[in-house]
Design an enzyme around this catalytic site. Structure first.
Site, PDB file in Angstrom:
ATOM      1  N   ASN A   1      -1.733  17.798 -22.015  1.00 29.67           N
ATOM      2  CA  ASN A   1      -1.924  16.815 -23.083  1.00 29.67           C
ATOM      3  C   ASN A   1      -1.910  17.453 -24.466  1.00 29.67           C
ATOM      4  OD1 ASN A   1      -2.111  14.762 -21.223  1.00 29.67           O
ATOM      5  ND2 ASN A   1      -4.324  14.970 -20.999  1.00 29.67           N
TER       6      ASN A   1
ATOM      7  N   HIS B   1       7.634   8.666 -28.962  1.00 27.05           N
ATOM      8  CA  HIS B   1       6.599   9.472 -28.313  1.00 27.05           C
ATOM      9  C   HIS B   1       6.763  10.973 -28.611  1.00 27.05           C
ATOM     10  CE1 HIS B   1       3.606  10.628 -25.373  1.00 27.05           C
ATOM     11  NE2 HIS B   1       4.477  11.436 -24.803  1.00 27.05           N
TER      12      HIS B   1
ATOM     13  N   LYS C   1       2.343  11.202 -11.920  1.00 29.78           N
ATOM     14  CA  LYS C   1       1.573  10.169 -12.626  1.00 29.78           C
ATOM     15  C   LYS C   1       2.469   8.947 -12.754  1.00 29.78           C
ATOM     16  CE  LYS C   1      -1.583  12.567 -15.810  1.00 29.78           C
ATOM     17  NZ  LYS C   1      -1.796  12.871 -17.239  1.00 29.78           N
TER      18      LYS C   1
ATOM     19  N   ARG D   1       0.813  -1.239   0.000  1.00 30.08           N
ATOM     20  CA  ARG D   1       0.000   0.000   0.000  1.00 30.08           C
ATOM     21  C   ARG D   1       0.839   1.279   0.000  1.00 30.08           C
ATOM     22  NH1 ARG D   1      -3.146  -3.405   3.192  1.00 30.08           N
ATOM     23  NH2 ARG D   1      -5.058  -3.958   2.107  1.00 30.08           N
TER      24      ARG D   1
ATOM     25  N   GLU E   1      -5.635  15.884 -12.380  1.00 31.19           N
ATOM     26  CA  GLU E   1      -6.170  16.087 -13.725  1.00 31.19           C
ATOM     27  C   GLU E   1      -7.697  16.142 -13.789  1.00 31.19           C
ATOM     28  OE1 GLU E   1      -3.893  14.016 -16.753  1.00 31.19           O
ATOM     29  OE2 GLU E   1      -5.529  14.281 -18.171  1.00 31.19           O
TER      30      GLU E   1
ATOM     31  N   GLU F   1       8.513  17.963 -25.907  1.00 31.11           N
ATOM     32  CA  GLU F   1       7.791  18.281 -24.666  1.00 31.11           C
ATOM     33  C   GLU F   1       8.182  19.674 -24.144  1.00 31.11           C
ATOM     34  OE1 GLU F   1       5.307  16.590 -23.366  1.00 31.11           O
ATOM     35  OE2 GLU F   1       5.502  14.555 -24.169  1.00 31.11           O
TER      36      GLU F   1
ATOM     37  N   LYS G   1       5.186  22.911 -15.972  1.00 29.65           N
ATOM     38  CA  LYS G   1       4.454  21.712 -15.557  1.00 29.65           C
ATOM     39  C   LYS G   1       4.061  21.790 -14.077  1.00 29.65           C
ATOM     40  CE  LYS G   1       3.850  16.891 -15.732  1.00 29.65           C
ATOM     41  NZ  LYS G   1       4.093  15.623 -16.347  1.00 29.65           N
TER      42      LYS G   1
ATOM     43  N   ARG H   1      -4.913  20.459 -15.651  1.00 26.99           N
ATOM     44  CA  ARG H   1      -3.781  19.582 -16.005  1.00 26.99           C
ATOM     45  C   ARG H   1      -3.940  18.987 -17.406  1.00 26.99           C
ATOM     46  NH1 ARG H   1      -0.298  15.426 -12.285  1.00 26.99           N
ATOM     47  NH2 ARG H   1       1.047  14.718 -13.962  1.00 26.99           N
TER      48      ARG H   1
ATOM     49  N   HIS I   1      -0.909  10.279 -29.597  1.00 25.82           N
ATOM     50  CA  HIS I   1      -1.030   8.860 -29.251  1.00 25.82           C
ATOM     51  C   HIS I   1      -1.563   8.063 -30.440  1.00 25.82           C
ATOM     52  CE1 HIS I   1      -1.136   9.649 -24.623  1.00 25.82           C
ATOM     53  NE2 HIS I   1       0.082   9.445 -25.068  1.00 25.82           N
TER      54      HIS I   1
ATOM     55  N   HIS J   1      -1.051  15.445 -27.515  1.00 25.00           N
ATOM     56  CA  HIS J   1      -1.044  14.026 -27.146  1.00 25.00           C
ATOM     57  C   HIS J   1      -2.238  13.248 -27.678  1.00 25.00           C
ATOM     58  CE1 HIS J   1       2.227  15.271 -24.626  1.00 25.00           C
ATOM     59  NE2 HIS J   1       2.422  14.046 -24.185  1.00 25.00           N
TER      60      HIS J   1
HETATM   61  N1  GLY Z   1       2.184  14.029 -19.235  1.00 23.34           N
HETATM   62  C1  GLY Z   1       1.067  14.796 -18.901  1.00 23.34           C
HETATM   63  C2  GLY Z   1       0.845  14.915 -17.425  1.00 23.34           C
HETATM   64  O1  GLY Z   1       1.725  14.595 -16.645  1.00 23.34           O
HETATM   65  O2  GLY Z   1      -0.210  15.333 -17.016  1.00 23.34           O
END
Ligand code: GLY
Length: 369
Positions: free
Chosen positions: A247, A265, A145, A123, A239, A187, A229, A243, A254, A250
């Protein structure tokens, strides 16, 4: 070994100062010398377990020597529950408990999986990262993330959980292949388009080769992109809204990655950003002079903005994304340099929007539409 020795904090040039930016809840991103930062940041008296990949293990053997290392295979194909399970087994076998500290050392795949395993084993164990790719330093390792792919669907299982620290040592980027370095710049350009006009101008007045060869300039660029960021993540860590702006490029990116099989990527994000620029022009939300500047910068940084599939194939790939629910799709579109907005686009209009371009002569598809 000579370590990177200068960075800029709030405009002042210092001979050697680490830049530390607080993200949220005692989690920070530290830009500077990895060895020095590890000495300061790793918790004393605790068992440190490094998760890394075979390439980083080979390149940074002397850095990792003092630690217990679990080494995974190289590449996105290993970012799976299977690899996570192998790591859980190793943790159980070696009797790792909640007092252990996990250190992910590597690019986005390693930090994503290390963060995921650390967040879920018993956990949750505390963890930190040393990010060794440009893409990781300005995106993947920052913002909490963590996750793995499932059946080819990207990041379908994961957590929002901030590392105690993410170390970004631009000196480590010297071992990065040129193509990987450039992919990370996509990026960086994304961060500039989203929220940093000055960074955009700095990139316009520079080049990938110059950035790669100038440690001070590179650390300034990494710091600016990280700040974009962190600014967003500190307001919306999970998000729920803002947030999503991260993207940019993206959604189509993607789909491009799925359809192309050769683009990495960053390259797909660059082409996806170009598609977003053209969509914004179609919808008349972006002045065309700004659109031109973004496209020109992407091309000057060596990105091929050709879409690798027809609008129909790309639209199908976008709509197959398991994370998209409801009748609309959140498309992030630039409204100018340093500003973008989230648009809810009806799913039924995505194909048309990809097809219908403001300036068709600027659009190239690898297949006939
Ligand atoms: N890569 C996009 C984010 O971290 O929200």
């Amino acid at each position: 070994m000579h370590y990177f020795c200068s960075t800029i904090i709030d405009g002042a040039v210092n001979t050697y100062i680490n830049t530390t930016i607080e993200v949220i809840d005692g989690s920070s991103v530290c830009i500077g010398s990895c060895r020095q930062l590890l000495e300061r940041l790793l918790p004393e008296g605790r068992r440190i377990i490094v998760i890394t990949d075979a390439t980083i293990d080979r390149l940074y053997r002397s850095l990792l020597e003092p630690y217990e290392c679990f080494v995974i295979g190289v590449g996105e194909s290993g970012k799976t529950l299977h690899t996570a399970a192998a790591l859980y087994r190793k943790l159980i076998e070696t009797e790792a408990d909640r007092s252990c500290f996990v250190l992910g050392v590597g690019g986005g795949v390693v930090t994503d999986i290390a963060g995921f395993v650390a967040s879920t084993y018993m956990r949750g164990l505390e963890f930190g990262f040393v990010s060794t790719t440009l893409l990781g330093q300005v995106d993947a390792a920052v913002g909490g993330k963590n996750g793995v792919n499932v059946d080819g669907f990207k990041n379908m299982v994961g957590t929002f959980n901030q590392p105690k620290f993410a170390i970004c040592d631009t000196e480590m980027l010297k071992t990065l292949p040129e193509r990987e370095f450039r992919a990370g710049l996509a990026e960086v350009i994304k961060a500039a388009v989203i929220a940093d006009t000055e960074l955009f101008e700095l990139l316009e007045n520079s080049s990938p080769a110059e950035l790669r060869g100038n440690g001070e300039l590179l650390s300034r660029v990494v710091t600016s992109a990280v700040k974009v960021k962190i600014g967003i993540v500190s307001r919306d860590a999970c998000e729920k809204g803002e947030r999503r702006k991260l993207n940019l490029g993206h959604t189509v990116g993607h789909a491009i990655e799925k359809c192309s099989h050769t683009m990495n990527h960053g390259e797909a994000v660059a082409a996806g950003m170009a598609a977003a620029v053209r969509m914004a022009e179609v919808l008349k939300v972006l002045p065309s002079a700004d659109g031109e500047r973004i496209l020109r910068l992407l091309e000057r940084y060596g990105f091929d903005l050709t879409l690798p599939a027809t609008p129909r194939r790309l639209a199908n790939a976008i709509l197959k994304d398991k994370k998209i629910t409801g009748d609309t799709l959140n498309m992030i579109l630039p409204e100018g340099i340093g500003s973008c907005r989230i648009f809810a686009v009806p799913k039924s209009e995505i194909g048309e929007l990809l097809c219908k371009q403001h300036k068709p002569e600027k659009v190239r598809f690898a297949e006939n539409p």
